[in-house]
Enzyme design. Sequence first.
Site, mmCIF file in Angstrom:
data_model
loop_
_atom_site.group_PDB
_atom_site.id
_atom_site.type_symbol
_atom_site.label_atom_id
_atom_site.label_comp_id
_atom_site.label_asym_id
_atom_site.label_seq_id
_atom_site.Cartn_x
_atom_site.Cartn_y
_atom_site.Cartn_z
ATOM 1 N N ASN A 7 54.235 16.314 -53.062
ATOM 2 C CA ASN A 7 54.942 15.103 -52.642
ATOM 3 C C ASN A 7 55.735 14.553 -53.831
ATOM 4 O OD1 ASN A 7 55.468 12.293 -52.266
ATOM 5 N ND2 ASN A 7 54.090 12.304 -50.523
ATOM 6 N N ASP A 9 57.824 11.888 -53.845
ATOM 7 C CA ASP A 9 58.239 10.470 -53.709
ATOM 8 C C ASP A 9 58.143 9.705 -55.019
ATOM 9 O OD1 ASP A 9 58.334 11.080 -51.037
ATOM 10 O OD2 ASP A 9 56.580 9.888 -50.479
ATOM 11 N N HIS A 10 57.107 10.018 -55.800
ATOM 12 C CA HIS A 10 56.851 9.217 -57.010
ATOM 13 C C HIS A 10 57.939 9.406 -58.065
ATOM 14 C CE1 HIS A 10 53.077 8.235 -55.190
ATOM 15 N NE2 HIS A 10 52.885 9.515 -54.963
ATOM 16 N N HIS A 43 58.697 11.320 -48.108
ATOM 17 C CA HIS A 43 58.504 10.267 -47.111
ATOM 18 C C HIS A 43 59.705 9.331 -47.169
ATOM 19 C CE1 HIS A 43 55.584 6.855 -45.594
ATOM 20 N NE2 HIS A 43 56.648 6.991 -44.836
ATOM 21 N N ARG A 45 60.845 6.124 -46.201
ATOM 22 C CA ARG A 45 60.274 4.888 -45.639
ATOM 23 C C ARG A 45 61.382 4.011 -45.080
ATOM 24 N NH1 ARG A 45 54.659 3.961 -47.700
ATOM 25 N NH2 ARG A 45 54.784 2.056 -46.515
ATOM 26 N N ARG A 49 62.117 2.449 -50.197
ATOM 27 C CA ARG A 49 61.665 2.004 -51.525
ATOM 28 C C ARG A 49 61.691 3.125 -52.569
ATOM 29 N NH1 ARG A 49 55.284 0.891 -50.576
ATOM 30 N NH2 ARG A 49 56.075 -0.391 -48.903
ATOM 31 N N HIS A 50 61.602 4.384 -52.111
ATOM 32 C CA HIS A 50 61.695 5.476 -53.092
ATOM 33 C C HIS A 50 62.718 6.533 -52.643
ATOM 34 C CE1 HIS A 50 58.533 6.892 -50.436
ATOM 35 N NE2 HIS A 50 57.562 6.243 -51.032
ATOM 36 N N GLU A 70 57.901 13.326 -44.006
ATOM 37 C CA GLU A 70 56.950 12.287 -43.575
ATOM 38 C C GLU A 70 57.725 11.083 -43.073
ATOM 39 O OE1 GLU A 70 54.050 10.264 -46.133
ATOM 40 O OE2 GLU A 70 53.602 12.277 -46.794
ATOM 41 N N THR A 101 50.547 4.610 -48.019
ATOM 42 C CA THR A 101 49.982 4.730 -46.668
ATOM 43 C C THR A 101 48.467 4.539 -46.746
ATOM 44 O OG1 THR A 101 51.652 6.439 -46.437
ATOM 45 C CG2 THR A 101 50.178 6.120 -44.575
ATOM 46 N N GLU A 151 46.995 15.865 -40.409
ATOM 47 C CA GLU A 151 46.694 15.696 -41.828
ATOM 48 C C GLU A 151 45.620 14.621 -41.912
ATOM 49 O OE1 GLU A 151 49.902 15.511 -44.691
ATOM 50 O OE2 GLU A 151 48.739 14.130 -45.926
ATOM 51 N N HIS A 196 46.122 12.423 -49.632
ATOM 52 C CA HIS A 196 45.962 11.062 -50.146
ATOM 53 C C HIS A 196 44.784 10.956 -51.102
ATOM 54 C CE1 HIS A 196 46.850 6.882 -50.402
ATOM 55 N NE2 HIS A 196 47.891 7.096 -49.637
ATOM 56 N N GLY A 197 45.104 10.571 -52.312
ATOM 57 C CA GLY A 197 44.057 10.310 -53.312
ATOM 58 C C GLY A 197 43.473 11.552 -53.951
ATOM 59 N N GLY A 218 50.632 14.129 -54.308
ATOM 60 C CA GLY A 218 51.765 13.596 -55.056
ATOM 61 C C GLY A 218 51.389 12.924 -56.356
ATOM 62 N N HIS A 219 50.724 11.791 -56.257
ATOM 63 C CA HIS A 219 50.540 10.911 -57.417
ATOM 64 C C HIS A 219 49.902 11.619 -58.604
ATOM 65 C CE1 HIS A 219 49.072 7.238 -59.522
ATOM 66 N NE2 HIS A 219 50.268 6.816 -59.157
HETATM 67 N N1 PXP Z 1 50.005 12.584 -47.357
HETATM 68 C C1 PXP Z 1 50.497 11.442 -46.824
HETATM 69 C C2 PXP Z 1 50.658 11.375 -45.349
HETATM 70 C C3 PXP Z 1 50.868 10.359 -47.651
HETATM 71 O O1 PXP Z 1 51.360 9.231 -47.116
HETATM 72 C C4 PXP Z 1 50.732 10.488 -49.052
HETATM 73 C C5 PXP Z 1 51.131 9.361 -49.948
HETATM 74 O O2 PXP Z 1 52.502 9.241 -50.014
HETATM 75 C C6 PXP Z 1 50.234 11.707 -49.549
HETATM 76 C C7 PXP Z 1 49.863 12.725 -48.676
HETATM 77 C C8 PXP Z 1 50.068 11.951 -51.028
HETATM 78 O O3 PXP Z 1 49.142 11.063 -51.529
HETATM 79 P P1 PXP Z 1 48.908 10.991 -53.110
HETATM 80 O O4 PXP Z 1 50.192 10.497 -53.701
HETATM 81 O O5 PXP Z 1 47.770 10.041 -53.254
HETATM 82 O O6 PXP Z 1 48.587 12.376 -53.582
#
Ligand code: PXP
Length: 255
Positions: A7, A9-10, A43, A45, A49-50, A70, A101, A151, A196-197, A218-219
């Site tokens: 991901n 986005d960051h 994503h 949005r 925002r990104h 996304e 999210t 997911e 996520h996370g 992503g993060h």
């Molecule tokens: N999957 C979805 C659906 C998300 O919304 C996100 C966050 O943008 C991620 C995966 C990735 O999450 P993270 O940035 O915590 O790895």
Amino acid sequence: MIRLGVNIDHVATVRQARGELYPDPVQAAVFAELGGADNITCHLREDRRHIQDRDVWALKDTIKIPLNFEMACTKEMLAIAKKLKPHAVTLVPEKREERTTEGGLALKNNLKALTKATQELQDLGILVSLFIEPTVAAVELSAKIGAKAVEFHTGHFCHKIDRLTSTSEKIRLVHDSLGLASVRAHECGIQSHFGHGLHYANASWLQVVPFAEEANIGHAIIGRAIFCGLEKAVRDMRFLLNDAHLNPLPNGRLK
Ligand code: PXP
């Protein structure tokens, strides 16, 4: 093998913080691809925002691996997705005030709209994945909606496993919170994705989840890339998801 979706986005978040043209998420996607990413996730949005609209089109034209788009299930986003025709669309809930999210889709309240969107996108050959809480009930509703993939929102799972110290408690958590839902998805003919996370200290637990097919991260990857470069950050994460030496259970997957 568990596919890794990166991901980006960051990267766009850093760019937007200064309103500059750099760092470029499309360039990031190319480096992620070189590092072995199996797909790229972005994503778009509602508040932009990104990721910006132009990024999405540039990504589609540039990357050679599949694009996972996304988006919220809105009229505006559906129109973009139908024109863009990415490999996959992940439908997510969206709130303007949230930092990221925060939970899975409210499937019951949006059954009609989600079913219509899923059908329309899948009729165009786009794989539709629903971002849901990792529960058997949510999987069964996703099957009713007709999605070919889900997911699982791993945010709560990650917070919990990061705080546990005993292996047996961790195994129970993986089984109860991800394993049962993933097995049910498989029984319903639905692919299991996770996101996520997830980070470098917890992602290898996905190796033991039955039928785990894809992780979208992503993060943690973008954060690590600051220190070691994106190619290496991606390669290391892909390794954690797939290298048998890093499987937290010597005997393989949970039954
Ligand atoms: N999957 C979805 C659906 C998300 O919304 C996100 C966050 O943008 C991620 C995966 C990735 O999450 P993270 O940035 O915590 O790895």
